[in-house]
Design an enzyme around this catalytic site. Structure first.
Site, short mmCIF file in Angstrom:
data_model
loop_
_atom_site.label_atom_id
_atom_site.label_comp_id
_atom_site.label_asym_id
_atom_site.label_seq_id
_atom_site.Cartn_x
_atom_site.Cartn_y
_atom_site.Cartn_z
N MET A 30 0.85 -1.20 0.00
CA MET A 30 0.00 0.00 0.00
C MET A 30 0.89 1.25 0.00
O MET A 30 0.46 2.33 0.41
CB MET A 30 -0.94 -0.01 1.21
CG MET A 30 -1.92 -1.20 1.15
SD MET A 30 -3.45 -0.96 2.03
CE MET A 30 -2.88 -0.76 3.70
N LEU A 33 6.82 2.94 1.58
CA LEU A 33 7.67 1.76 1.72
C LEU A 33 8.71 1.92 2.82
O LEU A 33 9.16 3.02 3.13
CB LEU A 33 8.39 1.50 0.39
CG LEU A 33 7.47 1.35 -0.83
CD1 LEU A 33 8.30 1.11 -2.09
CD2 LEU A 33 6.47 0.22 -0.63
N HIS A 37 9.37 -3.84 3.16
CA HIS A 37 8.93 -4.00 1.77
C HIS A 37 10.13 -4.33 0.87
O HIS A 37 10.02 -5.14 -0.05
CB HIS A 37 8.28 -2.71 1.25
CG HIS A 37 7.01 -2.35 1.95
ND1 HIS A 37 6.88 -1.21 2.72
CD2 HIS A 37 5.80 -2.96 1.98
CE1 HIS A 37 5.65 -1.14 3.19
NE2 HIS A 37 4.97 -2.19 2.77
N GLN A 61 -10.45 -2.46 2.10
CA GLN A 61 -10.00 -3.20 3.28
C GLN A 61 -9.97 -2.34 4.54
O GLN A 61 -9.51 -2.78 5.58
CB GLN A 61 -8.64 -3.87 3.02
CG GLN A 61 -7.46 -2.92 2.90
CD GLN A 61 -6.20 -3.66 2.47
OE1 GLN A 61 -6.04 -4.04 1.31
NE2 GLN A 61 -5.29 -3.88 3.40
N GLN A 153 -3.18 -12.56 7.22
CA GLN A 153 -3.34 -12.16 5.82
C GLN A 153 -2.62 -13.16 4.90
O GLN A 153 -3.17 -13.59 3.88
CB GLN A 153 -2.78 -10.76 5.61
CG GLN A 153 -2.63 -10.36 4.16
CD GLN A 153 -2.22 -8.91 3.99
OE1 GLN A 153 -3.05 -8.03 4.13
NE2 GLN A 153 -0.96 -8.65 3.68
O1 PAF Z 1 -0.32 -5.91 3.36
C1 PAF Z 1 -0.70 -4.96 2.64
O2 PAF Z 1 0.01 -3.98 2.44
C2 PAF Z 1 -2.07 -5.03 1.98
O3 PAF Z 1 -2.99 -5.64 2.81
C3 PAF Z 1 -2.06 -5.67 0.59
C4 PAF Z 1 -1.65 -7.13 0.64
C5 PAF Z 1 -1.11 -4.91 -0.33
C6 PAF Z 1 -3.45 -5.62 -0.03
O4 PAF Z 1 -3.90 -4.29 -0.15
#
Ligand code: PAF
Length: 284
Positions: A30, A33, A37, A61, A153
């Protein structure tokens, strides 16, 4: 490195790469960074010929009371970090591109997503699974990398890829931490200096539980109770949402540590919701 803002263009390019036999490694993010990441990018490179990093703050979300509008964003800085890390393509679509006005199809996972964060963030995993399914269709990856900080997740996405027959290898990467142990997260930017110090107490408490387990304590009620009291004294959270011991496969609570047991916590420090976890492996 190129930045692509439109899904149609991204999908056409992904198809071209796929047809020429080049494997795409996907890092969904998202944005905003951090080193966590970048570690996913490094891992994606090991599994692919080119890396696509997606940067999209996914509105579906976030709950109505959550931080969608104030979620931190810095595209310029992100692009510089991506260039440095050797990302080939940044896919940064607009919400309108991803969810047209009459968008009406969602993907739901109905078991793994019900506990832990799912209890406190209704609809969250439906949004995550939907966007990840869409990103898989747009970028056609050979492998996709997700961090284990968001362990639930990662498990939900593994299940989605399996149950919907996506030909994608899901890679779950280790948690990357700050020097004091706080798990890296874009949301750490919300913490005030004093909250930031308290936040480090979460991992210190998890480490203590890891030590207890190494010393022979396997009853999860004991581990969870101790973890809860350590978090209260070290991190002084404003809210504890959960402290749980669950099987890493099913995400259902377990009485004793067996196979892989996830010790997972979610707390609020000030207004900031933080999650973290450790994995205890039986026989280690
Ligand atoms: O973990 C995240 O940054 C988000 O939940 C994702 C997997 C990019 C989905 O929007």
């Amino acid at each position: 490195m190129i930045v692509i803002p439109a899904s149609r263009e991204m999908q056409a390019l992904a198809l071209e790469h796929m047809r020429s036999g080049r494997r795409i490694g996907l890092v969904p993010t998202m944005g905003f960074l951090h080193e966590g990441h970048i570690s996913l990018v490094r891992i994606a490179k090991e599994h692919s010929d080119l890396v696509v990093l997606t940067s999209f703050v996914n509105p579906t979300q976030f709950g109505p009371q959550e931080d969608f509008s104030r979620y931190p964003r810095d595209n310029e800085r992100d692009d510089a970090l991506c260039r440095q890390a050797g990302v080939d393509i940044v896919f940064r679509p607009s919400p309108h591109d991803i969810y047209g006005r009459d968008h009406s199809v969602y993907v739901d996972e109905t078991s793994l997503s019900s506990g832990l964060c799912g209890r406190f963030r209704p609809g969250h995993f439906r949004g995550v699974v939907t966007i990840v399914a869409k990103l898989f269709n747009i970028t056609m990856p050979h492998a996709a990398v997700f961090g284990r900080k968001d362990a639930q997740q990662a498990r939900v996405i593994e299940q989605m890829a399996r149950d919907l027959n996506f030909p994608v290898k899901i890679v779950v990467a280790p948690i990357v931490r700050e020097s004091d142990g706080l798990a890296m997260s874009s949301r750490n930017a919300y913490l005030s200096p004093s909250e930031r110090i308290r936040a480090a107490g979460i991992y210190a408490s998890l480490l203590l539980v890891e030590r207890l387990y190494a010393d022979g304590v396997t009853e999860t009620a004991v581990l969870v109770e101790r973890l809860r009291s350590e978090i209260v004294s070290r991190a002084q959270p404003d809210e504890i949402q959960y402290v749980e011991a669950v099987d890493y496969g099913t995400l259902k609570p377990v009485d004793t540590v067996k196979d892989a047991t996830l010790i997972a916590v979610a707390v609020k420090i000030g207004q900031t919701r933080l999650i973290d976890n450790i994995l205890l492996l039986a026989g280690t």
